[in-house]
Enzyme design. Structure first.
Site, short mmCIF file in Angstrom:
data_model
loop_
_atom_site.label_atom_id
_atom_site.label_comp_id
_atom_site.label_asym_id
_atom_site.label_seq_id
_atom_site.Cartn_x
_atom_site.Cartn_y
_atom_site.Cartn_z
N ARG A 1 2.09 4.33 -5.45
CA ARG A 1 1.88 3.54 -4.23
C ARG A 1 1.59 4.42 -3.02
NH1 ARG A 1 4.21 2.17 0.82
NH2 ARG A 1 3.61 0.08 1.40
N ARG B 1 13.80 2.30 -10.68
CA ARG B 1 12.42 2.76 -10.61
C ARG B 1 12.41 4.27 -10.41
NH1 ARG B 1 9.14 -1.72 -8.72
NH2 ARG B 1 7.53 -0.15 -8.72
N ASP C 1 3.39 -9.87 1.64
CA ASP C 1 4.78 -10.16 1.30
C ASP C 1 5.51 -10.95 2.38
OD1 ASP C 1 4.48 -8.84 -1.06
OD2 ASP C 1 5.88 -7.21 -0.63
N ALA D 1 0.54 -6.74 -4.60
CA ALA D 1 -0.40 -6.02 -3.74
C ALA D 1 -1.78 -6.67 -3.78
CB ALA D 1 -0.50 -4.57 -4.19
C1 LIG Z 1 8.21 1.91 1.43
C2 LIG Z 1 7.64 0.93 0.45
C3 LIG Z 1 7.55 1.30 -0.90
C4 LIG Z 1 7.04 0.40 -1.83
N1 LIG Z 1 6.94 0.79 -3.15
C5 LIG Z 1 6.38 -0.04 -4.06
C6 LIG Z 1 6.24 0.35 -5.39
O1 LIG Z 1 6.58 1.45 -5.76
N2 LIG Z 1 5.68 -0.51 -6.27
C7 LIG Z 1 5.25 -1.76 -5.89
O2 LIG Z 1 4.75 -2.52 -6.72
N3 LIG Z 1 5.37 -2.17 -4.61
C8 LIG Z 1 5.93 -1.34 -3.69
N4 LIG Z 1 6.06 -1.75 -2.38
C9 LIG Z 1 5.69 -3.12 -2.02
C10 LIG Z 1 4.22 -3.35 -2.04
O3 LIG Z 1 3.53 -2.35 -1.34
C11 LIG Z 1 4.01 -4.71 -1.46
O4 LIG Z 1 4.73 -5.66 -2.24
C12 LIG Z 1 2.58 -5.19 -1.49
O5 LIG Z 1 1.67 -4.14 -1.44
C13 LIG Z 1 2.33 -6.15 -0.32
O6 LIG Z 1 2.21 -5.37 0.86
P1 LIG Z 1 2.52 -5.81 2.33
O7 LIG Z 1 1.55 -5.07 3.17
O8 LIG Z 1 2.56 -7.29 2.43
O9 LIG Z 1 4.00 -5.33 2.61
P2 LIG Z 1 4.61 -3.86 2.72
O10 LIG Z 1 3.96 -2.95 1.77
O11 LIG Z 1 6.07 -4.03 2.64
O12 LIG Z 1 4.19 -3.36 4.20
C14 LIG Z 1 4.79 -3.86 5.38
C15 LIG Z 1 4.60 -2.84 6.49
O13 LIG Z 1 5.05 -3.40 7.72
C16 LIG Z 1 5.81 -2.45 8.42
N5 LIG Z 1 6.75 -3.19 9.31
C17 LIG Z 1 7.78 -3.97 8.93
N6 LIG Z 1 8.39 -4.53 9.99
C18 LIG Z 1 7.73 -4.10 11.09
C19 LIG Z 1 7.88 -4.33 12.48
N7 LIG Z 1 8.86 -5.12 12.94
N8 LIG Z 1 7.03 -3.72 13.35
C20 LIG Z 1 6.04 -2.91 12.88
N9 LIG Z 1 5.85 -2.66 11.55
C21 LIG Z 1 6.66 -3.25 10.66
C22 LIG Z 1 6.52 -1.69 7.31
O14 LIG Z 1 6.98 -0.43 7.75
C23 LIG Z 1 5.42 -1.59 6.27
O15 LIG Z 1 4.61 -0.46 6.45
C24 LIG Z 1 6.60 -0.90 -1.42
C25 LIG Z 1 6.68 -1.26 -0.06
C26 LIG Z 1 7.18 -0.36 0.87
C27 LIG Z 1 7.25 -0.75 2.34
#
Ligand SMILES: Cc1cc2nc3c(=O)[nH]c(=O)nc-3n(C[C@H](O)[C@H](O)[C@H](O)COP(=O)(O)OP(=O)(O)OC[C@H]3O[C@@H](n4cnc5c(N)ncnc54)[C@H](O)[C@@H]3O)c2cc1C
Length: 425
Positions: free
Chosen positions: A111, A190, A310, A323
């Site tokens: 990731r 994991r 998410d 993702a």
């Molecule tokens: C650190 C981390 C590690 C992960 N590892 C894996 C993995 O190994 N395998 C897997 O399948 N999925 C993993 N995931 C989850 C996966 O990336 C997500 O389920 C998927 O990609 C959907 O992404 P998203 O952008 O909706 O959410 P996310 O990937 O959770 O991204 C949300 C982003 O918003 C930021 N954020 C949150 N709150 C605030 C706020 N109040 N102000 C500003 N910014 C904010 C967070 O720092 C993050 O960068 C991980 C997520 C994170 C955050």
């Protein structure tokens, strides 16, 4: 028609995960460049371990310059998975060759590494990404939406896209109340680490790493264990989903306990136990899976703040689509905003149609997370030994052989007309 004097549509995106970055990159690709992205992390460190992108999202990367070439050396190359029972008896092999030929390649990899390439691509386009900015509050009026950051600054725009992951604060604005996660009853150990040299010579483990990348699954009662080797066997990743009702807080960075993992896997295949024993303690995480009921809507009352990724629809890892669906959200949103380009007064139309295009699909895909887990965890072994394919992952065309951009272009008008008829626009 865009009113001649109106300023370009302004957009604020919160969160630089795959949802936020995709929304930013795709809006930029459609010429919507008046945007800014706020991310709370002060730097993007390569967190996480294995993540998967089905063909429905790997096709999105192909529109992003040379990203596919940059991804190629770091992604998992095996195109089959070998299934075993918990004692290690081989059951069946599922090949992905045909679907790769028909639908394109999947992308499985680290990731943090994939994320950092996507992040760099966004920067190379000139998208302003402000790291270290935490959004603490969301607000909106009929004419604009806004956020307040932890330093007290307020920012407004025509549209706020909340892509802040499972702990989204914007959910409160959308729902009118706080929603609380429920325990799913499961957690996932994991890990990802450089393959120890001893693995290449040990009769227990050499088959995992010595002849390129491999993918193996072990299925037990209410537990499954998946291991993948990557970069020609030089790195290895495993995940183990198991029953856990102890704690419902959710984080990707909870330290995991090797003794706890080993005790869970006591009578399992020695290969599995060797993988756990070889795991560096600091590289083992314990991810508690929580569950959230589907939200009634992803759009705020004034239609100026939306949830994507998410934040809108957290996925169980067994769906293998979290993702991918987060990326589809961004692609479809950009198509919808493109239809009202430049006209901030029509944001409500664009986001309502976006929701209409996304709502049913994401929730249908979400359910596959539970069906796959149950298919493995509640497996009837009398049936499986007669019909091993029962264990195979369902690879469904409606999910994977899907072009979210084309679908949105084709259906936009129909969905808009439907909303007008229902009096929702
Ligand atoms: C650190 C981390 C590690 C992960 N590892 C894996 C993995 O190994 N395998 C897997 O399948 N999925 C993993 N995931 C989850 C996966 O990336 C997500 O389920 C998927 O990609 C959907 O992404 P998203 O952008 O909706 O959410 P996310 O990937 O959770 O991204 C949300 C982003 O918003 C930021 N954020 C949150 N709150 C605030 C706020 N109040 N102000 C500003 N910014 C904010 C967070 O720092 C993050 O960068 C991980 C997520 C994170 C955050």
């Amino acid at each position: 028609m865009t009113p001649p004097s109106s300023p370009p549509l302004s957009i604020i995106i919160i969160g630089a995960g795959f949802a936020g970055l995709t929304a930013a990159i795709e809006c930029h690709r459609k010429g919507l460049t008046n945007l800014v992205l706020f991310e709370k992390s002060p730097s993007l460190s390569p967190l996480g371990d294995i993540i998967s992108f089905g063909q429905n999202s790997s096709r999105i990367f192909t529109n992003w310059g040379n990203l596919p070439d940059l991804l190629s050396p770091i992604i998992h190359k095996a195109d089959q998975v070998h299934f075993h029972d918990s004692s290690g008896r081989f059951v069946t092999t599922q090949s992905f060759k045909e679907e790769h030929l028909a639908w394109g390649e999947r992308i499985n990899g680290h990731r943090g590494e994939i994320h950092s390439l996507v992040y760099s691509h966004a920067l190379s386009l000139g998208i302003p990404i402000r790291l270290g900015v935490t959004v603490t509050k969301y607000f909106e009026t009929p004419s604009h939406a806004g956020v307040v950051t932890s330093s007290g600054e307020a920012h407004t725009a025509d549209l706020v896209i909340a892509a802040e992951g499972v702990r989204s604060k914007a959910r409160t604005l959308i729902l009118g109340e706080e929603d609380h996660p429920l325990p799913s009853g499961y957690a996932v150990f994991r890990s990802w680490f450089p393959t120890p040299l001893s693995f290449f010579s040990s009769p227990l483990t050499s088959h995992l790493v010595s002849r390129g990348d491999t993918h193996n699954a072990w299925i037990g009662t209410d537990v499954h264990f998946l291991a993948a080797s990557i970069k020609n066997g030089k790195e290895i990743s495993w995940v183990c989903t198991h029953v856990d009702t102890s704690d419902i807080s959710e984080s990707w960075q909870f330290p995991g306990s090797k003794p706890a993992a080993l005790s869970l896997l006591q009578n399992w295949d020695p290969v599995v136990k060797e993988l756990v024993k070889a795991t560096p303690e600091e590289r083992l995480f314990d991810y508690k899976l929580v569950f959230r009921d589907p939200l009634p809507t992803f759009v705020s009352p004034e239609g100026r703040t939306i949830l994507v990724g998410d934040a809108a629809h957290p996925f169980l890892p067994t769906s293998i689509q979290g993702a991918s669906q987060a990326m589809e959200d961004g692609v479809v949103l950009a198509v919808c905003l493109d239809r009202i380009k430049g006209d901030g007064t029509k944001v409500k139309e664009a986001v309502r149609v976006w929701e209409g295009l996304r709502y049913e699909r994401v929730h249908r895909v979400q359910k596959t997370g539970v069906t796959t887990r149950e298919q493995w965890h509640k497996a009837d072994w009398d049936v499986i030994w007669k019909e091993p394919e029962v264990l195979h992952l369902k690879r469904e065309g409606w999910i994977l052989d899907f072009d979210s951009e084309r679908d949105a272009e084709e259906r936009y008008e129909r969905v808009r007309e439907g909303l007008v008829k229902e009096g929702r626009l």
